[in-house]
Design a protein around this motif. Structure first.
Motif, PDB file in Angstrom:
ATOM      1  N   THR A   1      28.846  34.371  34.032  1.00 12.51           N
ATOM      2  CA  THR A   1      28.529  33.035  34.543  1.00 12.51           C
ATOM      3  C   THR A   1      29.770  32.280  34.988  1.00 12.51           C
ATOM      4  O   THR A   1      29.734  31.059  35.152  1.00 12.51           O
ATOM      5  N   TRP A   2      30.855  32.996  35.205  1.00  9.89           N
ATOM      6  CA  TRP A   2      32.119  32.352  35.609  1.00  9.89           C
ATOM      7  C   TRP A   2      32.888  33.295  36.510  1.00  9.89           C
ATOM      8  O   TRP A   2      32.990  34.494  36.227  1.00  9.89           O
ATOM      9  N   ALA A   3      33.434  32.753  37.623  1.00  4.81           N
ATOM     10  CA  ALA A   3      34.159  33.623  38.555  1.00  4.81           C
ATOM     11  C   ALA A   3      35.231  32.835  39.295  1.00  4.81           C
ATOM     12  O   ALA A   3      35.074  31.634  39.562  1.00  4.81           O
ATOM     13  N   LEU A   4      36.316  33.540  39.618  1.00  5.27           N
ATOM     14  CA  LEU A   4      37.369  32.986  40.463  1.00  5.27           C
ATOM     15  C   LEU A   4      36.955  33.178  41.918  1.00  5.27           C
ATOM     16  O   LEU A   4      36.822  34.304  42.393  1.00  5.27           O
ATOM     17  N   HIS A   5      36.754  32.099  42.611  1.00  4.90           N
ATOM     18  CA  HIS A   5      36.299  32.160  44.003  1.00  4.90           C
ATOM     19  C   HIS A   5      37.450  32.506  44.946  1.00  4.90           C
ATOM     20  O   HIS A   5      37.260  33.177  45.959  1.00  4.90           O
ATOM     21  N   GLY A   6      38.674  32.019  44.640  1.00  4.46           N
ATOM     22  CA  GLY A   6      39.810  32.310  45.500  1.00  4.46           C
ATOM     23  C   GLY A   6      41.027  31.498  45.116  1.00  4.46           C
ATOM     24  O   GLY A   6      40.932  30.516  44.375  1.00  4.46           O
ATOM     25  N   VAL A   7      42.196  31.939  45.588  1.00  8.30           N
ATOM     26  CA  VAL A   7      43.465  31.244  45.367  1.00  8.30           C
ATOM     27  C   VAL A   7      44.087  30.981  46.738  1.00  8.30           C
ATOM     28  O   VAL A   7      44.149  31.882  47.586  1.00  8.30           O
ATOM     29  N   PHE A   8      44.563  29.761  46.958  1.00  9.96           N
ATOM     30  CA  PHE A   8      45.044  29.350  48.270  1.00  9.96           C
ATOM     31  C   PHE A   8      46.344  28.572  48.126  1.00  9.96           C
ATOM     32  O   PHE A   8      46.619  27.980  47.089  1.00  9.96           O
ATOM     33  N   ASN A   9      47.140  28.574  49.190  1.00  8.79           N
ATOM     34  CA  ASN A   9      48.345  27.753  49.255  1.00  8.79           C
ATOM     35  C   ASN A   9      48.033  26.524  50.107  1.00  8.79           C
ATOM     36  O   ASN A   9      47.804  26.634  51.318  1.00  8.79           O
ATOM     37  N   VAL A  10      48.012  25.353  49.502  1.00  7.79           N
ATOM     38  CA  VAL A  10      47.605  24.143  50.211  1.00  7.79           C
ATOM     39  C   VAL A  10      48.765  23.215  50.525  1.00  7.79           C
ATOM     40  O   VAL A  10      48.601  22.242  51.253  1.00  7.79           O
ATOM     41  N   GLY A  11      49.937  23.482  49.990  1.00 11.41           N
ATOM     42  CA  GLY A  11      51.057  22.563  50.139  1.00 11.41           C
ATOM     43  C   GLY A  11      51.254  21.749  48.870  1.00 11.41           C
ATOM     44  O   GLY A  11      50.304  21.466  48.136  1.00 11.41           O
ATOM     45  N   ILE A  12      52.475  21.359  48.616  1.00  9.85           N
ATOM     46  CA  ILE A  12      52.806  20.648  47.382  1.00  9.85           C
ATOM     47  C   ILE A  12      52.064  19.308  47.338  1.00  9.85           C
ATOM     48  O   ILE A  12      52.136  18.519  48.277  1.00  9.85           O
ATOM     49  N   PRO A  13      51.312  19.048  46.271  1.00  8.80           N
ATOM     50  CA  PRO A  13      50.541  17.790  46.188  1.00  8.80           C
ATOM     51  C   PRO A  13      51.462  16.594  45.969  1.00  8.80           C
ATOM     52  O   PRO A  13      52.507  16.694  45.325  1.00  8.80           O
ATOM     53  N   LEU A  14      51.048  15.458  46.505  1.00 10.23           N
ATOM     54  CA  LEU A  14      51.798  14.219  46.331  1.00 10.23           C
ATOM     55  C   LEU A  14      51.151  13.407  45.217  1.00 10.23           C
ATOM     56  O   LEU A  14      50.120  12.759  45.405  1.00 10.23           O
ATOM     57  N   GLY A  15      51.760  13.470  44.043  1.00 11.67           N
ATOM     58  CA  GLY A  15      51.241  12.751  42.889  1.00 11.67           C
ATOM     59  C   GLY A  15      50.032  13.430  42.282  1.00 11.67           C
ATOM     60  O   GLY A  15      49.483  14.390  42.825  1.00 11.67           O
TER      61      GLY A  15
ATOM     62  N   VAL B   1      46.930  15.555  54.921  1.00 11.41           N
ATOM     63  CA  VAL B   1      45.703  15.334  54.158  1.00 11.41           C
ATOM     64  C   VAL B   1      44.629  16.257  54.729  1.00 11.41           C
ATOM     65  O   VAL B   1      44.336  16.209  55.928  1.00 11.41           O
ATOM     66  N   PHE B   2      44.050  17.103  53.852  1.00 13.66           N
ATOM     67  CA  PHE B   2      43.148  18.157  54.306  1.00 13.66           C
ATOM     68  C   PHE B   2      41.806  18.102  53.600  1.00 13.66           C
ATOM     69  O   PHE B   2      41.742  17.852  52.392  1.00 13.66           O
ATOM     70  N   PRO B   3      40.714  18.381  54.329  1.00 11.93           N
ATOM     71  CA  PRO B   3      39.435  18.651  53.671  1.00 11.93           C
ATOM     72  C   PRO B   3      39.390  20.127  53.294  1.00 11.93           C
ATOM     73  O   PRO B   3      39.681  20.992  54.126  1.00 11.93           O
ATOM     74  N   LEU B   4      39.070  20.417  52.053  1.00 11.33           N
ATOM     75  CA  LEU B   4      39.123  21.818  51.627  1.00 11.33           C
ATOM     76  C   LEU B   4      38.150  22.698  52.404  1.00 11.33           C
ATOM     77  O   LEU B   4      38.417  23.869  52.635  1.00 11.33           O
ATOM     78  N   SER B   5      37.022  22.144  52.820  1.00 12.88           N
ATOM     79  CA  SER B   5      36.043  22.965  53.522  1.00 12.88           C
ATOM     80  C   SER B   5      36.599  23.544  54.812  1.00 12.88           C
ATOM     81  O   SER B   5      36.271  24.653  55.203  1.00 12.88           O
ATOM     82  N   GLY B   6      37.453  22.780  55.495  1.00 15.80           N
ATOM     83  CA  GLY B   6      38.018  23.267  56.736  1.00 15.80           C
ATOM     84  C   GLY B   6      39.355  23.930  56.565  1.00 15.80           C
ATOM     85  O   GLY B   6      39.768  24.735  57.406  1.00 15.80           O
ATOM     86  N   ALA B   7      40.048  23.619  55.488  1.00 13.25           N
ATOM     87  CA  ALA B   7      41.406  24.133  55.307  1.00 13.25           C
ATOM     88  C   ALA B   7      41.430  25.540  54.725  1.00 13.25           C
ATOM     89  O   ALA B   7      42.285  26.357  55.070  1.00 13.25           O
ATOM     90  N   LEU B   8      40.478  25.839  53.825  1.00 11.14           N
ATOM     91  CA  LEU B   8      40.537  27.100  53.106  1.00 11.14           C
ATOM     92  C   LEU B   8      39.805  28.201  53.851  1.00 11.14           C
ATOM     93  O   LEU B   8      38.793  28.749  53.405  1.00 11.14           O
ATOM     94  N   LEU B   9      40.312  28.515  55.033  1.00 15.96           N
ATOM     95  CA  LEU B   9      39.725  29.585  55.833  1.00 15.96           C
ATOM     96  C   LEU B   9      40.492  30.885  55.685  1.00 15.96           C
ATOM     97  O   LEU B   9      40.080  31.920  56.200  1.00 15.96           O
ATOM     98  N   SER B  10      41.626  30.831  54.993  1.00 21.71           N
ATOM     99  CA  SER B  10      42.439  32.027  54.743  1.00 21.71           C
ATOM    100  C   SER B  10      43.284  31.737  53.524  1.00 21.71           C
ATOM    101  O   SER B  10      43.179  30.682  52.909  1.00 21.71           O
ATOM    102  N   ALA B  11      44.152  32.669  53.166  1.00 15.70           N
ATOM    103  CA  ALA B  11      44.993  32.491  51.978  1.00 15.70           C
ATOM    104  C   ALA B  11      45.944  31.318  52.134  1.00 15.70           C
ATOM    105  O   ALA B  11      46.360  30.707  51.157  1.00 15.70           O
TER     106      ALA B  11
END
Length: 509
Positions: A238-252, A271-281
């Motif tokens: 009932t638990w799974a890792l969906h994916g790991v991504f590099n999004v850039g260093i968070p500000l605060g 500033v990114f929406p995850l739905s559109g940003a996480l299309l690749s690693a």
């Protein structure tokens, strides 16, 4: 015998497309702006931004956290944290004695939970032990197997509280519908490849509800992001890792917020929406919500990245995405996007260190008070000054100079603002000159002239100002309006501007 060219007249719409520092200044669209400060961008016009009013005054220091206690039964409460104390900010007025003292840090993250024992506001800061507030009393819940003082972020996910540990790459969670008890560990050291520690944890509600598409998002200080699905981390079924991504260093730590069925992330790279940003690693940079103002955002991030006060939040009542920029020295400002049109503007005058959206509206904390924002047309009685420089236009011919003879803006107002304006040519940006008068006479002041005879009432107290042309006498290939408005406590709507000009000779490059 040589004859002069006939006069031509052209109108240019207000910059409802918002700020643009991404594209060449030579090729911007007519509805975009180079400077747009203290204007809010509506779909069909721009207007001077709303103001703010003092809500809780007399605080002894910078307000670094605001929280709303919102129980399922009973009244909501607004809490403000500064100088190691918590103050009840529910009612407008002067701060009384603190309702709790002795905190070592004021930089909290919080989550509301409702358990069989009642409703609790859970707060952590990575220094003090976790606290719970039930609307009356602060307590320190007993958490077994780990020191809750190491929890620096918290989120409610699938009826459990999850915590990010500030000193490691570990996440902890409590039993279902509990805010105390045995904390179970999720060690993500093997999941993240770039080290660091846990920066924040979020609930990403992909389906914009509380259904099976909810995901737990874990963000590290190095900019890696892990997405989990499921309900029980102790059960592999009932638990799974969906994916790991590099999004850039968070500000605060206040780097994320929900927007409908999406999660918005604020990073060094935008500033990114995850739905559109996480299309690749790696993140898709073209999906950045800040794409059109990325140069300004990147500059602010590089200059002020270590300052306290970075925050991204949604003010849904006004369709506004707020990016707070902690410039410091009393000069914090905001980039704000209209979430309907995508247009960006810049607000100054709100020296906010933290924002909070409540059922009662938008609040922010500053150096010694809590302010209610997006209300009225002045900042505690002080008029709002708004500056605008729309994109340069060639008026139909890029190959010829023009003699710009006259200019006028078209505006609506319910009061008596002061307006200064002029024409800038060939990308030399010069502010208009003149005095911004606070005590305006009847009618609007246009520079040094009063165009009172050109006012028309358009229903209610709104007046349309289409007053006379201002003689300018500028020669250039491209031109734009340069305007400063002091609203004097009124709302000012800018619709478009017009120029009169004569075509000149062909440019000799």
């Amino acid at each position: 015998m040589a004859t002069s060219s006939p006069a031509e007249f052209t109108s240019v719409p207000a910059p409802v497309g918002g700020l643009n520092d991404r594209d060449s200044i030579v090729g911007m669209k007519p509805n975009e702006a180079i400077v747009l400060e203290n204007w809010w961008v509506y779909p069909t016009y721009v207007a001077t931004r709303k103001g703010s009013t003092a809500w809780l005054t007399g605080l002894p220091g910078q307000v670094r956290s605001l929280m709303e206690y919102s129980p399922t039964v009973g009244n909501n409460k607004l809490l403000a944290f500064c100088n190691g104390n918590c103050y009840d900010a529910t009612n407008q007025g002067t701060a009384g004695a603190p309702i709790h003292t002795g905190f070592l840090s004021n930089d909290f993250q919080d989550a509301m939970v409702t358990t069989p024992g009642g409703s609790f506001l859970i707060m952590v800061n990575g220094v003090d032990k976790m606290h719970a507030y039930n609307g009356t009393t602060f307590t320190i819940p007993t958490v077994n197997s780990v020191d809750s003082a190491t929890f620096a972020s918290v989120v409610s996910f699938k009826n459990r509280l999850f915590f990010g540990q500030s000193t490691s790459l570990k996440v902890y969670y409590l039993p279902v519908n509990a805010y105390a008890g045995q904390a179970s560990e999720i060690d993500l050291g093997a999941v993240f490849n770039h080290g660091g520690t846990i920066n924040a944890v979020f609930n990403w509600t992909v389906d914009a509800g509380d259904g099976m598409d909810d995901r737990l998002v874990v963000v590290t200080t190095k900019g890696e992001l892990a997405v989990f699905t499921g309900t029980d981390p102790s059960n592999a079924n009932t638990w799974a890792l969906h994916g790991v991504f590099n999004v850039g260093i968070p500000l605060g730590r206040r780097c994320g917020t929900k927007l409908g069925g999406d999660l918005i992330m604020n990073t060094l790279t935008g500033v990114f929406p995850l739905s559109g940003a996480l299309l690749s690693a790696t993140i898709n940079r073209a999906s950045a919500l800040t794409d059109k103002i990325q140069n300004s955002v990147s500059l602010a991030a590089s200059q002020y990245r270590d300052n306290f006060g970075w925050q991204v939040t949604i003010n849904a009542d006004n369709n506004a995405l707020i990016l707070n920029v902690p410039k410091g020295n009393g000069a914090n400002f905001q980039y704000i996007q209209n979430t309907i049109t995508g247009a960006w503007t810049k607000f100054t005058g709100w020296n906010a260190s933290v924002f909070l959206v409540t059922d009662d509206g938008l609040y922010y904390g500053n150096s010694n008070s809590v302010q209610k924002a997006w209300t009225g047309n002045a900042d505690n009685g002080v008029p709002i000054t708004a500056t605008i420089l729309p994109s340069y236009q060639y008026f139909g011919n890029m190959a010829r100079n023009k003699m710009f003879t006259m200019v006028k803006p078209y505006m609506l107002s319910n009061g008596r603002p002061t307006v200064l304006y002029d024409v800038n040519v060939d990308f030399v940006n010069t502010p208009p000159t003149g005095e911004l008068n606070y005590e305006a006479p009847t009618g609007m002041i246009w520079g040094a002239m009063n165009w009172d005879n050109n006012n028309m009432k358009w229903g209610g107290d709104i007046t349309v100002f289409t007053g006379g042309w201002k003689t300018v006498g500028r020669i250039g290939n491209a031109a734009t309006l340069s305007m400063v408005v002091q609203n004097n406590g009124s709302e000012v709507q800018f619709m478009n501007w017009s120029a009169a000009y004569q075509q000149g000779g062909v440019l000799d490059y």
